[in-house]
Design an enzyme around this catalytic site. Sequence first.
Site, PDB file in Angstrom:
ATOM      1  N   CYS A 149      56.740   5.487  61.393  1.00 58.01           N
ATOM      2  CA  CYS A 149      56.105   6.065  62.587  1.00 58.01           C
ATOM      3  C   CYS A 149      54.660   5.566  62.634  1.00 58.01           C
ATOM      4  CB  CYS A 149      56.224   7.585  62.608  1.00 58.01           C
ATOM      5  SG  CYS A 149      55.420   8.447  61.235  1.00 58.01           S
ATOM      6  N   ARG A 152      56.647  12.414  61.887  1.00 57.14           N
ATOM      7  CA  ARG A 152      58.063  12.085  62.116  1.00 57.14           C
ATOM      8  C   ARG A 152      58.734  11.388  60.941  1.00 57.14           C
ATOM      9  NH1 ARG A 152      56.789   8.899  67.442  1.00 57.14           N
ATOM     10  NH2 ARG A 152      54.979   8.495  66.129  1.00 57.14           N
ATOM     11  N   ASP A 170      56.074  11.594  69.803  1.00 54.57           N
ATOM     12  CA  ASP A 170      55.019  11.901  68.839  1.00 54.57           C
ATOM     13  C   ASP A 170      54.598  13.366  69.024  1.00 54.57           C
ATOM     14  OD1 ASP A 170      52.725  12.123  67.408  1.00 54.57           O
ATOM     15  OD2 ASP A 170      51.817  10.278  68.176  1.00 54.57           O
TER      16      ASP A 170
HETATM   17  P1  4NP Z   1      53.431  10.496  63.311  1.00 52.69           P
HETATM   18  O1  4NP Z   1      52.392  11.337  64.205  1.00 52.69           O
HETATM   19  O2  4NP Z   1      53.310   9.062  63.767  1.00 52.69           O
HETATM   20  O3  4NP Z   1      54.752  11.086  63.666  1.00 52.69           O
HETATM   21  O4  4NP Z   1      53.012  10.712  61.875  1.00 52.69           O
HETATM   22  C1  4NP Z   1      51.036  10.988  64.287  1.00 52.69           C
HETATM   23  C2  4NP Z   1      50.174  11.429  63.321  1.00 52.69           C
HETATM   24  C3  4NP Z   1      48.825  11.113  63.411  1.00 52.69           C
HETATM   25  C4  4NP Z   1      48.373  10.353  64.452  1.00 52.69           C
HETATM   26  C5  4NP Z   1      49.248   9.890  65.422  1.00 52.69           C
HETATM   27  C6  4NP Z   1      50.585  10.208  65.336  1.00 52.69           C
HETATM   28  N1  4NP Z   1      46.986  10.052  64.554  1.00 52.69           N
HETATM   29  O5  4NP Z   1      46.593   9.423  65.558  1.00 52.69           O
HETATM   30  O6  4NP Z   1      46.211  10.364  63.646  1.00 52.69           O
END
Ligand code: 4NP
Length: 174
Positions: A17, A23, A136
């Site tokens: 991810c 995720r 997300d």
């Molecule tokens: P992930 O969610 O990709 O599902 O882990 C996110 C976690 C952090 C960030 C973006 C998406 N961020 O921009 O810090």
Amino acid sequence: MNPRDAHTADLGVLFVCLGNICRSPLARAILEHQAGGAGVRALHVDSCGTGHWHVGGPADSRTIRVAQRRGVRMNHVARQLDPARDFNAFRLIVPMDARNRTDLLRAGAPEHRVRLVRSFEPAFHGDHAHAPDVPDPYTGGDDGFERVFDMLWASCEGLLARVRTGTFDLHEPT
Ligand code: 4NP
């Protein structure tokens, strides 16, 4: 090794991810949970993010909470994709959304081994490149994490069924 597991001997699965705190760590925990319940041991599962922001940190507290509510154990330290290592170490590379998929291909992932996670949900079976995203959940609330959990649960069930029947075709197209 259980003969039933023989075809899974080398199967490494890498969930990908953006931040590696919401995720993909949840996908890993769910697949490991389901594989354990099904007695499938010869599966190596990991997760990573395309971004660097959370490297070395734990999963998001909302991720940990939804896993706890659903009885899935998590033990996670975030890391970033390491293309040179990861594209060799994992046969199946499983992005959460179209953006992750594009980033993986730009980083040199072999396209025939990249499968959007929701392509394993029965409803989208086999559409490796166009299955819907796992959205997300980072900027939303707990309800978004519940929905993500349900999508990942269904996707991982489909993936595990493919592992158990040995019905992956991960060979390079000729
Ligand atoms: P992930 O969610 O990709 O599902 O882990 C996110 C976690 C952090 C960030 C973006 C998406 N961020 O921009 O810090």
